[in-house]
Enzyme design. Structure first.
Site, PDB file in Angstrom:
ATOM      1  NE  ARG A  68      35.926  78.788  21.839  1.00 53.81           N
ATOM      2  CZ  ARG A  68      34.129  78.437  21.283  1.00 53.81           C
ATOM      3  NH1 ARG A  68      34.530  77.614  20.308  1.00 53.81           N
ATOM      4  NH2 ARG A  68      33.329  78.965  22.528  1.00 53.81           N
ATOM      5  NE  ARG A  90      31.916  72.254  24.139  1.00 54.95           N
ATOM      6  CZ  ARG A  90      31.485  73.103  23.017  1.00 54.95           C
ATOM      7  NH1 ARG A  90      32.262  72.814  22.461  1.00 54.95           N
ATOM      8  NH2 ARG A  90      30.822  74.010  23.679  1.00 54.95           N
ATOM      9  CG  HIS A 160      34.513  71.466  17.277  1.00 56.95           C
ATOM     10  ND1 HIS A 160      35.640  72.566  16.833  1.00 56.95           N
ATOM     11  CD2 HIS A 160      33.596  72.009  17.280  1.00 56.95           C
ATOM     12  CE1 HIS A 160      35.320  73.140  16.561  1.00 56.95           C
ATOM     13  NE2 HIS A 160      33.633  73.397  16.739  1.00 56.95           N
ATOM     14  CG  ASP A 205      28.675  76.562  11.379  1.00 56.24           C
ATOM     15  OD1 ASP A 205      28.501  75.557  11.317  1.00 56.24           O
ATOM     16  OD2 ASP A 205      27.389  77.418  12.438  1.00 56.24           O
ATOM     17  CD  GLU A 264      34.006  71.172  13.837  1.00 58.25           C
ATOM     18  OE1 GLU A 264      33.077  70.455  14.374  1.00 58.25           O
ATOM     19  OE2 GLU A 264      33.523  72.547  13.601  1.00 58.25           O
TER      20      GLU A 264
HETATM   21  C1  BG6 Z   1      30.964  74.034  15.079  1.00 61.06           C
HETATM   22  C2  BG6 Z   1      29.058  74.511  15.336  1.00 61.06           C
HETATM   23  O1  BG6 Z   1      30.929  73.153  15.467  1.00 61.06           O
HETATM   24  O2  BG6 Z   1      31.007  74.469  16.146  1.00 61.06           O
HETATM   25  C3  BG6 Z   1      28.917  75.693  14.796  1.00 61.06           C
HETATM   26  O3  BG6 Z   1      29.293  74.068  13.378  1.00 61.06           O
HETATM   27  C4  BG6 Z   1      29.742  76.171  16.170  1.00 61.06           C
HETATM   28  O4  BG6 Z   1      27.688  76.349  14.720  1.00 61.06           O
HETATM   29  C5  BG6 Z   1      30.494  76.089  16.676  1.00 61.06           C
HETATM   30  O5  BG6 Z   1      28.865  77.992  16.357  1.00 61.06           O
HETATM   31  C6  BG6 Z   1      31.848  76.640  18.111  1.00 61.06           C
HETATM   32  O6  BG6 Z   1      30.846  75.800  18.925  1.00 61.06           O
HETATM   33  P1  BG6 Z   1      31.059  76.506  20.518  1.00 61.06           P
HETATM   34  O7  BG6 Z   1      29.925  75.497  20.893  1.00 61.06           O
HETATM   35  O8  BG6 Z   1      32.233  75.847  20.853  1.00 61.06           O
HETATM   36  O9  BG6 Z   1      31.131  78.164  20.488  1.00 61.06           O
END
Ligand code: BG6
Length: 291
Positions: A68, A90, A160, A205, A264
């Site tokens: 994260r 990932r 991301h 989002d 991103e």
């Molecule tokens: C973003 C998406 O890129 O990532 C969101 O547009 C999503 O919809 C977010 O909630 C986080 O995703 P994750 O799978 O890492 O919790």
């Protein structure tokens, strides 16, 4: 074969999964950390030691789930769909295959992920993904995908990036004005951005379609910013989970929504179709700026 280079590239084996690779670039006094799990860049530090990327204090770095924060890679699917969220890149173990540095060169590593029994079981396509991370005063990340099979396949991809900011309510992202975006929080409605400086004051989002290749994320509290240059990626995602979603995520602290913004570089709305033997390249280049 070791890819360590004294003073430039350090490799720390991890007990759970893969290793952590640290890049140093002496002339610009910058450093980067990368987990081979997910090929995730987790920090990008200036000489001040400040990480310009947000990494959650609760991020799971054990290889059990996607990290994260930093720059996880979405491939071959963006966000939700038939595959695990954001695809499998990932959460896969990537292999370090190259390291190099030189007096007038960026410090560089390349990681590789090829189709294997696990990926073929959920996505029946043969591919090779190569991710090159180059550090000098900029951080350049290049994703190259090659079709190594004998039939076409299609994919989405995104870098991301989570940026570390002092206060989300004093951040401006420019310039996305006039760009059409898909609002994922409004039943995928397509809207047009009216603001030349996008500010975030609620859960956000969005996928901005055919977005400009250069964007600036301004952190007005710190008087600093990040210039993002992309190529190969048509779209830009802007995401912030805001209060409730952030509180509900196990790997975020309740107030983390204030300290992060995801911008991103992505190829999302029009997936790439690759014929056998062909390759696609997407690049994101980040540079710290003073406002
Ligand atoms: C973003 C998406 O890129 O990532 C969101 O547009 C999503 O919809 C977010 O909630 C986080 O995703 P994750 O799978 O890492 O919790």
């Amino acid at each position: 074969m070791t890819y360590e280079i004294p003073g430039a590239i350090e490799i720390t084996p991890l007990s759970d999964s893969g290793s952590k690779v640290t890049l140093f670039h002496a002339a610009s006094e910058t450093s980067v950390e990368i987990y081979t799990f997910g090929a995730t860049v987790t920090s990008w530090r200036a000489h001040t030691g400040k990480n310009s990327l947000f990494l959650s204090e609760k991020a799971d770095l054990s290889g059990a789930k996607a990290i994260r924060g930093g720059i996880p890679i979405s491939f071959p699917q963006f966000a939700s769909g038939p595959l695990p969220a954001h695809g499998f890149a990932r959460t896969s173990n990537w292999e370090l295959v190259l390291s190099e540095m030189g007096p007038h060169l960026p410090t560089t590593v390349k990681l590789k992920l090829e189709s294997n029994h696990k990926t073929l079981a959920i996505w029946p396509h043969k591919f090779r993904a190569e991710y090159t991370i180059s550090l000098d005063e900029t951080l350049r990340t290049e994703l190259e995908v090659t079709n190594t099979g004998d039939t076409d396949f299609s994919f989405q991809a995104a870098l991301h990036s989570y940026f570390s900011i002092a206060d989300i309510e004093r951040v401006a992202i420019s310039d996305l004005s006039t760009v059409t975006y898909i609002d994922k929080l409004a039943a995928l409605e397509r809207k047009i951005e009216n603001n030349s400086a996008l500010r975030i004051s609620a859960e956000t989002d969005r996928v901005y379609l055919n977005s400009p290749n250069t964007l600036i994320v301004r952190d007005e509290t710190c008087g600093t910013g990040i210039a993002i240059d992309k190529s190969g990626f048509a779209d830009t995602v802007v995401w912030n989970p805001w209060i409730e979603k952030s509180a509900g995520m196990k790997d975020l602290c309740a107030n983390d929504f204030k300290k992060l913004v995801c911008v991103e570089a992505g190829q999302i709305d029009a997936p790439v179709t690759l014929a056998p033997g062909l390759k696609w390249i997407g690049i994101q280049e980040l540079k710290r700026i003073d406002l």
